[in-house]
Scaffold this active site. Structure first.
Site, PDB file in Angstrom:
ATOM      1  N   SER A 145     -16.785  40.325 -30.640  1.00 51.34           N
ATOM      2  CA  SER A 145     -17.341  40.281 -29.283  1.00 51.34           C
ATOM      3  C   SER A 145     -17.789  41.677 -28.879  1.00 51.34           C
ATOM      4  O   SER A 145     -17.232  42.670 -29.353  1.00 51.34           O
ATOM      5  CB  SER A 145     -16.275  39.797 -28.298  1.00 51.34           C
ATOM      6  OG  SER A 145     -16.715  39.991 -26.978  1.00 51.34           O
ATOM      7  N   TYR A 158      -7.532  40.681 -25.118  1.00 48.69           N
ATOM      8  CA  TYR A 158      -8.737  40.205 -25.817  1.00 48.69           C
ATOM      9  C   TYR A 158      -9.532  41.380 -26.396  1.00 48.69           C
ATOM     10  O   TYR A 158      -9.962  41.343 -27.549  1.00 48.69           O
ATOM     11  CB  TYR A 158      -9.594  39.414 -24.821  1.00 48.69           C
ATOM     12  CG  TYR A 158     -10.833  38.795 -25.396  1.00 48.69           C
ATOM     13  CD1 TYR A 158     -10.757  37.661 -26.202  1.00 48.69           C
ATOM     14  CD2 TYR A 158     -12.100  39.316 -25.119  1.00 48.69           C
ATOM     15  CE1 TYR A 158     -11.904  37.074 -26.715  1.00 48.69           C
ATOM     16  CE2 TYR A 158     -13.241  38.729 -25.629  1.00 48.69           C
ATOM     17  CZ  TYR A 158     -13.142  37.615 -26.428  1.00 48.69           C
ATOM     18  OH  TYR A 158     -14.273  37.034 -26.946  1.00 48.69           O
TER      19      TYR A 158
HETATM   20  N1  LIG Z   1     -18.239  32.561 -24.922  1.00 46.39           N
HETATM   21  C1  LIG Z   1     -18.460  33.858 -24.893  1.00 46.39           C
HETATM   22  O1  LIG Z   1     -19.010  34.408 -23.914  1.00 46.39           O
HETATM   23  C2  LIG Z   1     -18.045  34.717 -26.056  1.00 46.39           C
HETATM   24  C3  LIG Z   1     -18.470  36.045 -26.069  1.00 46.39           C
HETATM   25  C4  LIG Z   1     -18.109  36.846 -27.118  1.00 46.39           C
HETATM   26  C5  LIG Z   1     -17.349  36.320 -28.156  1.00 46.39           C
HETATM   27  N2  LIG Z   1     -16.932  35.024 -28.120  1.00 46.39           N
HETATM   28  C6  LIG Z   1     -16.122  34.529 -29.221  1.00 46.39           C
HETATM   29  O2  LIG Z   1     -16.731  33.384 -29.765  1.00 46.39           O
HETATM   30  C7  LIG Z   1     -15.734  32.584 -30.385  1.00 46.39           C
HETATM   31  C8  LIG Z   1     -15.883  31.134 -29.943  1.00 46.39           C
HETATM   32  O3  LIG Z   1     -15.602  31.061 -28.570  1.00 46.39           O
HETATM   33  P1  LIG Z   1     -16.300  30.016 -27.599  1.00 46.39           P
HETATM   34  O4  LIG Z   1     -16.843  30.783 -26.461  1.00 46.39           O
HETATM   35  O5  LIG Z   1     -17.189  29.105 -28.353  1.00 46.39           O
HETATM   36  O6  LIG Z   1     -15.008  29.263 -27.033  1.00 46.39           O
HETATM   37  P2  LIG Z   1     -14.415  27.812 -27.194  1.00 46.39           P
HETATM   38  O7  LIG Z   1     -15.416  26.763 -26.884  1.00 46.39           O
HETATM   39  O8  LIG Z   1     -13.143  27.858 -26.423  1.00 46.39           O
HETATM   40  O9  LIG Z   1     -14.095  27.700 -28.771  1.00 46.39           O
HETATM   41  C9  LIG Z   1     -12.985  28.299 -29.344  1.00 46.39           C
HETATM   42  C10 LIG Z   1     -12.799  27.709 -30.724  1.00 46.39           C
HETATM   43  O10 LIG Z   1     -11.693  28.387 -31.325  1.00 46.39           O
HETATM   44  C11 LIG Z   1     -10.804  27.407 -31.820  1.00 46.39           C
HETATM   45  N3  LIG Z   1      -9.429  27.907 -31.809  1.00 46.39           N
HETATM   46  C12 LIG Z   1      -8.787  28.558 -30.817  1.00 46.39           C
HETATM   47  N4  LIG Z   1      -7.516  28.797 -31.173  1.00 46.39           N
HETATM   48  C13 LIG Z   1      -7.367  28.290 -32.430  1.00 46.39           C
HETATM   49  C14 LIG Z   1      -6.285  28.211 -33.332  1.00 46.39           C
HETATM   50  N5  LIG Z   1      -5.068  28.720 -33.044  1.00 46.39           N
HETATM   51  N6  LIG Z   1      -6.481  27.611 -34.530  1.00 46.39           N
HETATM   52  C15 LIG Z   1      -7.691  27.088 -34.845  1.00 46.39           C
HETATM   53  N7  LIG Z   1      -8.758  27.160 -34.041  1.00 46.39           N
HETATM   54  C16 LIG Z   1      -8.589  27.736 -32.830  1.00 46.39           C
HETATM   55  C17 LIG Z   1     -10.976  26.210 -30.902  1.00 46.39           C
HETATM   56  O11 LIG Z   1     -10.580  25.047 -31.563  1.00 46.39           O
HETATM   57  P3  LIG Z   1      -9.255  24.178 -31.234  1.00 46.39           P
HETATM   58  O12 LIG Z   1      -8.921  24.397 -29.788  1.00 46.39           O
HETATM   59  O13 LIG Z   1      -9.674  22.801 -31.565  1.00 46.39           O
HETATM   60  O14 LIG Z   1      -8.217  24.706 -32.151  1.00 46.39           O
HETATM   61  C18 LIG Z   1     -12.483  26.227 -30.686  1.00 46.39           C
HETATM   62  O15 LIG Z   1     -13.119  25.571 -31.741  1.00 46.39           O
HETATM   63  C19 LIG Z   1     -14.388  33.215 -30.035  1.00 46.39           C
HETATM   64  O16 LIG Z   1     -13.960  34.024 -31.103  1.00 46.39           O
HETATM   65  C20 LIG Z   1     -14.731  34.076 -28.835  1.00 46.39           C
HETATM   66  O17 LIG Z   1     -13.847  35.166 -28.677  1.00 46.39           O
HETATM   67  C21 LIG Z   1     -17.266  34.198 -27.097  1.00 46.39           C
END
Ligand SMILES: NC(=O)c1ccc[n+]([C@@H]2O[C@H](COP(=O)([O-])OP(=O)(O)OC[C@H]3O[C@@H](n4cnc5c(N)ncnc54)[C@H](OP(=O)(O)O)[C@@H]3O)[C@@H](O)[C@H]2O)c1
Length: 258
Positions: A145, A158
């Protein structure tokens, strides 16, 4: 020396960890549409099954797991090897975000965040890397991120977990470029997903999960190490992090109101 990209995803064997929602789900959908074989992981089996049901028979492999569990990670990898005989790309997307400031520092949540966001990708790399090293080919793509660039408000656990990803990817790249294994460090800005739905402030340069997936997959195809987006936001944060600290903190306090 430049690292390899992936010219076409069609027929490639790809493992998307964190495919049950948000950015990971959008990546998995796009890869399935492009004709890749996609192993999809996460804890929520229903979401994974729904994704697989929309794919062609034998195109998607549902491998539920918790990224904090070494055994489950190993077993899922074994399934991939049994089914496909190898892996071309690991795309690690899983992550958790709990807003946290210094006056509500919670060590249990901080431990969980590091376990998921930093040790999770390390576990996945540990299981897939030996075969890639032996074959002198393969791709490791890890979602960090822009919050890892420098200290930001509400990111007490985070931010460090994502800063660790940047260092991990840099070191992997240094070691693996001469070995023929490509590394893709992915640094998104704000993306509209379940994770950011909890934010109570206006998110600058917000993009959709589908736009994020497009940026990620194009970056991997082009063989980029540093995949960051949207550039109007990530580029600005890259500039901020090279400023002297007094100037950096002055700008943050003056303009960031969260
Ligand atoms: N959205 C943003 O603005 C943003 C910005 C920068 C970076 N990111 C990064 O992008 C990535 C995806 O985030 P997102 O925004 O798409 O959020 P999201 O919709 O909440 O997705 C998170 C994913 O991570 C999985 N996950 C979480 N804990 C887990 C665990 N213990 N074991 C296996 N899987 C796990 C969840 O699956 P389950 O709950 O089914 O396990 C889900 O598939 C993350 O690494 C986040 O830090 C997001």
């Amino acid at each position: 020396m430049k690292q390899q990209g992936i010219v076409t995803f069609s027929g490639k064997r790809i493992w998307v960890i964190g495919a049950s929602s948000g950015i990971g789900q959008a990546c998995a959908k796009a890869l399935l549409t492009a004709g890749a074989k996609v192993a999809i992981s996460g804890r929520r089996v229903e979401q994974l099954n729904a994704l697989a049901n929309n794919a062609l028979i034998d195109q998607a492999l549902v491998l539920p797991l918790d990224v904090t569990n070494n055994l489950q990670m190993n077993q899922a990898h074994q399934m991939i090897l049994e089914q496909w005989g190898g892996l071309d790309l690991l795309l690690f997307v899983s992550g958790m975000y709990v807003p946290m400031r210094a006056d509500d520092f919670n060590i249990a949540l901080a431990e969980q965040t590091i376990d998921t966001n930093l040790l999770g990708p390390m576990r996945a790399v540990a299981v897939v890397l030996p075969a890639m090293l032996q074959a002198h080919t393969g791709h490791l793509a890890i979602v960090g991120s822009v919050a890892g660039y420098s200290g930001l408000p509400k990111a007490l656990a985070y931010g460090p977990s994502k800063a660790g990803i940047i260092n991990f990817c840099e070191t992997l790249y240094y070691d693996l470029l001469p070995q023929g294994v490509s590394v893709h460090m992915i640094s998104p800005g704000f993306v509209a997903t379940e994770a950011t739905a909890q934010n109570d402030f206006e998110m600058p340069a917000l993009i959709t999960a589908e736009q994020a997936a497009q940026e990620i997959l194009q970056g991997i195809q082009a063989g980029e190490f540093d995949i960051h987006f949207p550039k109007r936001f990530s580029g600005f944060l890259k500039l901020l992090r090279i400023l002297p600290y007094p100037l950096y903190f002055w700008i943050m306090r003056r303009f960031v109101k969260i």
